[in-house]
Write a protein that holds these residues in place. Structure first.
Motif, PDB file in Angstrom:
ATOM      1  N   ARG A  47       0.818  -1.219   0.000  1.00 14.23           N
ATOM      2  CA  ARG A  47       0.000   0.000   0.000  1.00 14.23           C
ATOM      3  C   ARG A  47       0.853   1.272   0.000  1.00 14.23           C
ATOM      4  O   ARG A  47       0.554   2.223  -0.700  1.00 14.23           O
ATOM      5  N   ASP A  48       1.929   1.264   0.780  1.00 13.81           N
ATOM      6  CA  ASP A  48       2.714   2.504   0.885  1.00 13.81           C
ATOM      7  C   ASP A  48       3.370   2.877  -0.441  1.00 13.81           C
ATOM      8  O   ASP A  48       3.709   4.031  -0.667  1.00 13.81           O
ATOM      9  N   ASP A  75       0.219   4.738  -2.027  1.00 16.70           N
ATOM     10  CA  ASP A  75      -0.449   5.886  -1.396  1.00 16.70           C
ATOM     11  C   ASP A  75       0.495   7.052  -1.153  1.00 16.70           C
ATOM     12  O   ASP A  75       0.069   8.137  -0.776  1.00 16.70           O
ATOM     13  N   SER A  76       1.777   6.833  -1.385  1.00 15.06           N
ATOM     14  CA  SER A  76       2.726   7.918  -1.124  1.00 15.06           C
ATOM     15  C   SER A  76       3.262   8.556  -2.414  1.00 15.06           C
ATOM     16  O   SER A  76       4.196   9.342  -2.365  1.00 15.06           O
ATOM     17  N   VAL A 107      -2.120   9.761   0.566  1.00  7.52           N
ATOM     18  CA  VAL A 107      -1.850   9.791   1.993  1.00  7.52           C
ATOM     19  C   VAL A 107      -1.934  11.232   2.535  1.00  7.52           C
ATOM     20  O   VAL A 107      -1.992  11.453   3.743  1.00  7.52           O
ATOM     21  N   ARG A 121      -1.375   5.117   8.443  1.00  6.04           N
ATOM     22  CA  ARG A 121      -0.577   5.742   7.405  1.00  6.04           C
ATOM     23  C   ARG A 121      -0.379   7.219   7.733  1.00  6.04           C
ATOM     24  O   ARG A 121      -1.261   7.842   8.330  1.00  6.04           O
ATOM     25  N   ASP A 143       4.379  11.637   4.216  1.00  3.96           N
ATOM     26  CA  ASP A 143       5.836  11.770   4.357  1.00  3.96           C
ATOM     27  C   ASP A 143       6.180  13.140   4.906  1.00  3.96           C
ATOM     28  O   ASP A 143       5.474  14.112   4.683  1.00  3.96           O
TER      29      ASP A 143
END
Lengths: 410, 330
Positions: B208-209, B212-213, B314, B326, B329
């Motif tokens: 997922r990361d 979503d980032s 995110v 989540r 960043d």
């Protein structure tokens, strides 16, 4: 729920030999609820090329008769829960689902793997308008997929079997008429004589074949004799003469009989008399005696034309099968009829040729059933009704279960 | 170029390496992961049913590898949504996801919005127009994520025949945009990325990361943009490619591929500029100009292709509310 349903169905069937109609309808609904399982098998098997062949080697290029579909069938049977899986000496894939009483004679479920209509290139099935579309689906990808699905479906929805169930895919049977002999060799090669055989066809749902016509399928090859005075020059004319005379043979209405000229091939160019001609002929009858008499008349005509027209004529019998009849009163037939009626299917009874004969001839009770309604059997647009599949699969499972619990053992 | 050889060797797989489905399920369960399969659709009624049936049968009912099958539809005029729902997929209209945000149309939009409705820790995107769908399309991509240490993203490549019509398959071809546009650009600026055999393939999976980032262009540039961002964030070692054998899909006209190329170049140049890898002083036009032969003359055809890019999801508050673990960043 479904497990209980078929267990009740089997128990009931065992004690009073009636068919639990409600249980079968519930099974049909349960199969529909998990529709993806059966449809997935149909798609995955149907899209595997069905070029005639068997599975004799791991090297696909080494053997021209290699069948990737036969290999898929064997591997998939193992994946879907068959206890043992392998091939017979002909390369036909065979799976075994073990029952709790191994001493019992097994039930055999068998389906041809090849598709009579096998297009060049890839096959892609489609789901639309309530149908599965795919060339070859009805003859016989669907029949093979239904047989293939049995171990998994019986495990999910069925009662444990008492006797063993053997599931076989017949490879290489549709390449040409003579390959029907491979079915004979398959039957003769069975290591255990089954108490009953169920032959599964894609269509048509409701069919019930338990007797076979006597049949002769023959090729008549006409060759021009070069440099012989008075010899017929054009084999198209000779072939026409033969056909005209065949049409003059009196065909009895009772016992029901027929003579069909199904194929004629001759000639190369518009302006050249044909040097070769080939006629494909089928004679069928419910009576072995009538078939023999019709065959004698055909041979007489062949001899007559051979001498009159001074041509080389070869009468090459590709298939000769006798009439066999299991009989309406046989427990296998009665069980099959009972299962069909429980599913509100009106049995469509008519004679069959090919596999059925070999089983009946060897004293193995056998019937042929279909598992779906469909159209355009041997065309690109062949398709089967999705709804009918679940009735067809319930029929097959119901029949196997009923045979296992009673119908198979008199 | 020793590094290149290593990546090709160590991060290129064949789907058959992952055909032990029970082993994949075990790996998934041991790590407590959930897997979502997403089909972005627009008028795919002809193929979507088969795709769902095959995946559901093999990878949900027989082997519990995929936890949910989700269709994100752009507003099909055909029966795509009805058919997909009938075969057990969760179906969403893209416009109805995060309705408070102005909607766009495009595959990238669907993929981005899917992140909000999908529940999985691993997300698998598969195009809905594949005629020869097979479970390998899913387990082949999931295999490296589940079984190869350090891999966070996997991308498909194929021997890609094109379906010319109902009966005819052209055995070679496909990948024209890759060979004429994407690979030359990668070779010029990011040579390592040129090792992706088919960087534009529409099938990929990742944790997922990964998704979503990063930002999502809503149009043609999504695959290119994704590779550039993932490369920058994780490096080559976190990425893998999987040979899924043959994929049969619909053919596209050269004009359509021209517009796709335009969009990819737009995205690529914008990324390049943003990264500082190159400077571009001139303002770029946003209109693709093409000419079609028509009635003895040429007709000018203009297609305006905007770069519209969704930010990393995110950074969307509704997403963070749904996935509190989540965080954006720094």
């Amino acid at each position: 729920m479904a497990n209980d349903t078929l267990r009740r169905f089997s128990a009931l069937n065992d004690t009073d030999r009636t068919i639990d109609a409600q249980g079968l309808r519930q099974l049909e609904a349960a199969l529909k609820a998990d529709k993806e399982l059966l449809m997935g098998n149909i798609i995955l098997l149907g899209e595997v090329p069905s070029y005639a062949g068997t599975w004799m080697s791991d090297d696909e290029t080494a053997d021209p008769s290699y069948s990737v579909r036969a290999r898929f069938f064997a591997e998939r049977l193992a994946e879907l829960g068959a206890d043992e899986c392998g091939t017979d000496r002909l390369g036909n894939p065979i799976g075994l689902v073990k029952g709790s009483e191994p001493a019992r004679a097994p039930i055999l479920v068998v389906a041809e793997l090849d598709s009579l209509y096998a297009p060049n290139g890839d096959i892609h099935y489609e789901l639309r308008d309530g149908n599965i579309y795919g060339p070859g689906i009805l003859d016989n990808a669907l029949g093979a997929a239904a047989a293939l699905s049995l171990p998994d479906m019986l495990k999910r929805h069925g009662a444990p079997l008492r006797g063993d169930l053997i599931i076989a895919g017949l490879a290489n049977t549709m390449r040409d008429a003579k390959n029907i002999a491979l079915i004979e060799r398959f039957v003769d090669g069975l290591e255990r004589k089954p108490c009953a055989a169920v032959i599964v066809k894609g269509g048509e749902l409701g069919r019930l074949n338990y007797f076979s016509d006597a049949v002769i399928r023959a090729d008549l090859v006409c060759e021009r004799r070069e440099d012989e005075r008075g010899a017929a020059e054009d084999m198209v004319v000779t072939a026409t003469e033969l056909v005209d005379r065949f049409l003059g043979i009196r065909i009895p209405k009772r016992p029901k009989s027929s003579l069909t000229v199904g194929m004629i091939k001759a000639g190369r160019k518009y302006g050249d008399p044909a040097a070769h001609a080939r006629i494909g002929l089928e004679i069928r009858s419910l009576s072995n005696d009538v078939l023999a008499e019709l065959s004698r008349q055909v041979k007489d005509i062949v001899d007559l034309v051979r001498y009159e027209q001074r041509v080389d004529l070869v009468y090459d019998v590709a298939v000769e099968l006798g009439a066999q009849n299991l009989g309406w009163e046989h427990p296998l037939v009665r069980t099959a009829v009972g299962v069909m009626r429980a599913l509100e299917l009106e049995p469509d009874v008519y004679p069959s040729v090919s596999e059925l004969f070999y089983f009946l001839d060897r004293g193995i009770p056998a019937v042929t059933v279909g598992v779906a309604r469909g159209q355009d059997y041997h065309q690109e647009t062949a398709h089967a009704s999705i709804d009918s599949l679940f009735t067809g699969m319930a029929q097959l499972m119901g029949l196997v279960t009923a045979l296992d619990t009673g119908g198979c053992h008199g | 170029m020793a590094k290149t050889v290593d990546w090709l060797k160590e991060r290129t797989f064949h789907h058959s390496a992952f055909s032990d489905l029970a082993a994949l399920v075990r790996a998934k369960e041991e790590r407590g992961l959930r897997i979502s399969l997403c089909f972005p659709t627009l008028n795919e009624a002809a193929t979507i049913a088969k795709e769902i049936v095959v995946m559901r049968s093999e990878l949900q009912l027989r082997y519990p590898l995929i936890d949910e099958i989700v269709v994100i539809d752009s507003g099909s005029a055909d029966a795509t949504r009805e058919v997909a729902a009938e075969y057990g997929a969760k179906v969403y209209l893209a416009d109805e996801i995060l309705p408070e945000i102005p909607a766009y149309k495009g595959k990238g939009e669907n993929l981005w919005k899917a992140l909000y409705v999908l529940e999985g820790d691993i997300i698998l995107y598969i195009d809905a127009d594949i005629k020869n769908i097979h479970p390998r399309f899913a387990y082949g991509l999931l295999g490296p994520l589940l079984l190869t240490e350090g891999v966070r993203f996997s991308k498909a490549f194929y021997d890609r025949p094109i379906a010319l019509d109902q009966k005819n398959i052209k055995p070679t071809g496909g990948g024209r945009v890759t060979e004429l546009v994407t690979r030359p650009l990668f070779s010029l600026f990011y040579p390592e990325l040129s090792q992706f055999i088919q960087p534009l393939s529409g099938e990929y999976a990742g944790f997922r990361d990964c998704f979503d980032s990063i930002s999502f262009p809503i149009g043609y540039g999504i695959e290119t943009s994704m590779l550039l961002d993932l490369y920058e964030r994780y490096g080559m070692d976190a990425m893998a490619q999987v040979d899924l054998d043959k994929r049969v899909h619909r053919n596209q006209s050269t004009l359509a591929l021209g517009r796709m190329s335009f969009g990819i170049m737009q995205t690529f140049l914008a990324k390049l500029k943003a990264s500082g890898a190159a400077t571009l002083d001139a303002e770029l036009y946003d209109t693709m100009i093409q000419y079609e032969l028509e009635a003895g003359g040429y007709r000018r055809r203009e297609s305006r292709i905007h770069i519209v890019e969704r930010p990393p999801i995110v950074s969307v508050p509704a997403y963070l509310e749904k996935f509190p673990g989540r965080k954006p960043d720094a």
